[in-house]
Scaffold this active site. Structure first.
Site, PDB file in Angstrom:
ATOM      1  N   ASN A  15       4.592 -29.618  -2.919  1.00 47.80           N
ATOM      2  CA  ASN A  15       4.652 -30.855  -2.111  1.00 47.80           C
ATOM      3  C   ASN A  15       3.395 -31.117  -1.292  1.00 47.80           C
ATOM      4  O   ASN A  15       3.359 -32.057  -0.507  1.00 47.80           O
ATOM      5  CB  ASN A  15       5.858 -30.797  -1.155  1.00 47.80           C
ATOM      6  CG  ASN A  15       7.172 -30.755  -1.898  1.00 47.80           C
ATOM      7  OD1 ASN A  15       7.285 -31.367  -2.972  1.00 47.80           O
ATOM      8  ND2 ASN A  15       8.138 -30.024  -1.387  1.00 47.80           N
ATOM      9  N   GLY A  58      -0.758 -31.035  -1.864  1.00 45.56           N
ATOM     10  CA  GLY A  58      -2.006 -30.798  -2.592  1.00 45.56           C
ATOM     11  C   GLY A  58      -3.198 -31.238  -1.764  1.00 45.56           C
ATOM     12  O   GLY A  58      -3.863 -30.423  -1.130  1.00 45.56           O
ATOM     13  N   GLY A  94     -12.949 -23.571   4.881  1.00 46.94           N
ATOM     14  CA  GLY A  94     -14.273 -22.920   4.873  1.00 46.94           C
ATOM     15  C   GLY A  94     -14.560 -22.264   3.528  1.00 46.94           C
ATOM     16  O   GLY A  94     -15.701 -22.263   3.048  1.00 46.94           O
ATOM     17  N   ALA A 125     -16.833 -22.815  -2.584  1.00 44.70           N
ATOM     18  CA  ALA A 125     -16.478 -23.070  -3.988  1.00 44.70           C
ATOM     19  C   ALA A 125     -16.951 -24.452  -4.428  1.00 44.70           C
ATOM     20  O   ALA A 125     -17.450 -24.632  -5.538  1.00 44.70           O
ATOM     21  CB  ALA A 125     -14.969 -22.942  -4.164  1.00 44.70           C
ATOM     22  N   ARG A 158     -28.263 -37.729 -36.956  1.00 40.85           N
ATOM     23  CA  ARG A 158     -27.273 -38.576 -37.630  1.00 40.85           C
ATOM     24  C   ARG A 158     -27.890 -39.937 -37.986  1.00 40.85           C
ATOM     25  O   ARG A 158     -28.429 -40.614 -37.105  1.00 40.85           O
ATOM     26  CB  ARG A 158     -26.077 -38.784 -36.699  1.00 40.85           C
ATOM     27  CG  ARG A 158     -25.054 -39.768 -37.175  1.00 40.85           C
ATOM     28  CD  ARG A 158     -24.220 -39.196 -38.269  1.00 40.85           C
ATOM     29  NE  ARG A 158     -23.131 -40.105 -38.641  1.00 40.85           N
ATOM     30  CZ  ARG A 158     -22.388 -39.938 -39.725  1.00 40.85           C
ATOM     31  NH1 ARG A 158     -22.601 -38.903 -40.534  1.00 40.85           N
ATOM     32  NH2 ARG A 158     -21.429 -40.791 -39.995  1.00 40.85           N
ATOM     33  N   GLY A 203     -19.493 -40.223 -32.301  1.00 44.38           N
ATOM     34  CA  GLY A 203     -18.506 -40.924 -33.125  1.00 44.38           C
ATOM     35  C   GLY A 203     -17.261 -40.076 -33.324  1.00 44.38           C
ATOM     36  O   GLY A 203     -16.807 -39.384 -32.404  1.00 44.38           O
ATOM     37  N   GLU A 260     -10.224 -28.648  -5.908  1.00 44.91           N
ATOM     38  CA  GLU A 260     -11.198 -28.463  -4.806  1.00 44.91           C
ATOM     39  C   GLU A 260     -11.429 -29.780  -4.066  1.00 44.91           C
ATOM     40  O   GLU A 260     -12.534 -30.046  -3.587  1.00 44.91           O
ATOM     41  CB  GLU A 260     -12.539 -27.954  -5.339  1.00 44.91           C
ATOM     42  CG  GLU A 260     -12.455 -26.629  -6.037  1.00 44.91           C
ATOM     43  CD  GLU A 260     -12.557 -25.465  -5.089  1.00 44.91           C
ATOM     44  OE1 GLU A 260     -12.602 -25.707  -3.865  1.00 44.91           O
ATOM     45  OE2 GLU A 260     -12.575 -24.332  -5.578  1.00 44.91           O
TER      46      GLU A 260
END
Ligand code: TGC
Ligand code: FAD
Length: 392
Positions: free
Chosen positions: A142, A144, A245, A250, A276, A347, A371
């Site tokens: 519940n 995030g 912190g 990260a 190609r 493609g 994050e």
């Protein structure tokens, strides 16, 4: 998957900004990814399995605790080196970089920065060598984007703490030996606790059916009356600022890592476009394809400069959380857009596992959300420049 022919773009001679040591560290990570990650990663991603055999290699290139001092088993490197290692790993796969980010910045960092001397000595060397793997439990079913609302809690039972609650979307959870878990005490104050596998009532079910970060193991952390020894509480910082912190560190690594994914997509698309042919010409000769490639290298170059400058600020201890947030948001968004454009240049081949682009694209759909989502980082910059809180 096709052989790894990666050639790193360096349009603005960013190498000139790096020391010989930086280049050595970067190149050894690059070689390791080419040798040990590229040949196997597509297969593991298709099977939705984390390749555990690369743990030793990650430890050897210094990916576990690059900036943690050597006395605790870390590599004792600076922040630019840390960034370059993340860039090279994510060039291979964002899921592998996730494993390294979590181990370094979300598990080793809080133990190093907020832990007791005993905790540092007990956990850090084992985490640096990869003997133990860690996970970081902040997000809940519940809560995030708003981790301050967390419900996971612990009670003081005089000779131990009793932990209850659940975390979800946790990288490395299914195989972690230890988890740094954020929970509220009876006064509602957030603390970090080190929970070890084997503690009664602690389980880590795996999350299946992911279309993204398939080579990274994700799971839940469930605490059902877990008795946590009192010496496992991180003593030196509490409050929401403690987990946030760790996120700073990260997020900084992700700002570099995303460049790696973008470089791989650009390099693959450039090579493909030159080889190609359609309508009797290499597709790289058509202006619409050149526009895509020209914009890609421009955005990669800007992102490289942003990351390098942020790294120098971080080395000087001057980087703010808002500056880190901007680099995470910008560079991941840049990489995701490049992955989508690069896929189009290939493609139909763009959707094939013979090339890395689709895997990068799917991975980056997680990186842009975890994050701190793209929106949350926009609001962090918004708050920083206006002084007005747009979150609540
Ligand atoms: P707010 O009132 O703004 O702040 C609460 C306290 O925290 C301090 N603070 C920070 N401290 C250090 N670093 C930061 N980046 C900080 N940001 C804020 C702040 O000064 C305050 O301190 P104090 O002493 O005054 O109490 O908090 P808020 O509840 O309004 O929330 C702010 C917000 C929305 C920006 C924050 O909650 C947030 O960043 N939300 C996003 C959540 C998130 O990023 N979760 C990530 C989970 S971990 C993960 O995704 C790992 S993926 C791993 C992988 O595989 O790579
Ligand atoms: P929500 O918070 O429900 O957000 C949903 C949408 O609403 C988003 O678009 C968001 O931007 C938007 N939104 C929310 N609040 C606001 C607002 N105030 N204003 C405007 N828009 C808003 N977490 C951990 O703790 N440890 C981990 O190791 C970890 N690993 C992860 C691995 C993967 C593969 C994934 C997908 C996630 C991982 N996470 C981890 C969780 C991750 O950090 C969260 O998914 C993220 O913070 C967003 O939370 P949420 O998914 O609950 O989305």
């Amino acid at each position: 998957m096709k052989p790894d022919l990666f050639q790193a773009p360096d349009y603005y001679n960013i190498d000139d900004l790096l020391s010989e040591e930086h280049k050595l560290i970067r190149d050894s990570a690059r070689e390791w990814v080419k040798r040990d990650v590229s040949p196997i990663i597509e297969d593991y991603a298709q099977r939705a399995e984390f390749p555990k055999q690369i743990i030793n290699g990650l430890a050897e290139i210094g990916a576990f605790g690059p900036y943690i001092p050597e006395e605790f088993g870390g590599a004792g490197l600076d922040q630019i080196s840390y960034g370059l290692i993340m860039q090279e790993i994510e060039r291979g796969d964002s899921g592998v970089r996730s494993t390294a980010s979590v181990q370094s910045s979300l598990v080793m960092y809080p133990i190093y920065a907020y832990g007791s001397e005993e905790q540092r000595k007990k956990y850090l060397p084992k985490l640096a060598s990869g003997e133990w793997m860690g996970s970081f439990g902040l997000t809940e079913p519940n809560h995030g984007s708003n981790p301050g609302g967390m419900e996971t809690n612990f009670k003081d039972k005089s000779d131990h703490y009793l932990l209850n609650g659940a975390k979800m979307w946790i990288s490395n959870a299914p195989f972690c030996n230890v988890a740094v878990v954020w929970a509220k005490n009876e006064e509602g104050r957030i603390h970090g606790l080190i929970v070890e596998r084997g503690m009664e009532g602690f389980s880590t079910p795996e999350t299946h059916n992911k279309w993204s970060l398939r080579a990274s193991a994700t799971g839940e952390l469930i605490f059902d009356n877990v008795k946590v020894p009192k010496e496992n509480l991180l003593p030196n910082k509490s409050g929401l600022g403690a987990p946030l912190g760790c996120l700073d560190s990260a997020r900084y690594g992700i700002a570099w890592g995303a460049i790696g994914a973008a470089m791989d997509c650009y390099d693959t698309a450039l090579r493909y476009a030159k080889e190609r042919e359609q309508f009797g010409k290499p597709i790289a000769q058509f202006q619409l394809q050149q526009k895509k490639l020209a914009e890609m290298i421009t955005e990669i170059t800007k992102a490289q400069l942003l990351a390098w400058r942020l790294g120098t600020l971080k080395n000087e201890g001057k980087a703010t959380s808002a500056q880190i947030s901007m680099a995470k948001r910008n560079n991941v968004d840049m990489a995701l857009k490049i992955a989508r454009e690069a896929r189009q240049i290939l493609g139909g081949m763009g959707i094939s596992g013979d090339y890395s682009i689709m895997r990068h694209m799917m991975n980056l759909e997680s990186v842009v959300t975890y994050e701190g989502s793209h929106d949350i980082h926009l609001l962090i910059t918004g708050l920083d420049i206006t002084g007005l809180n747009g979150f609540k």
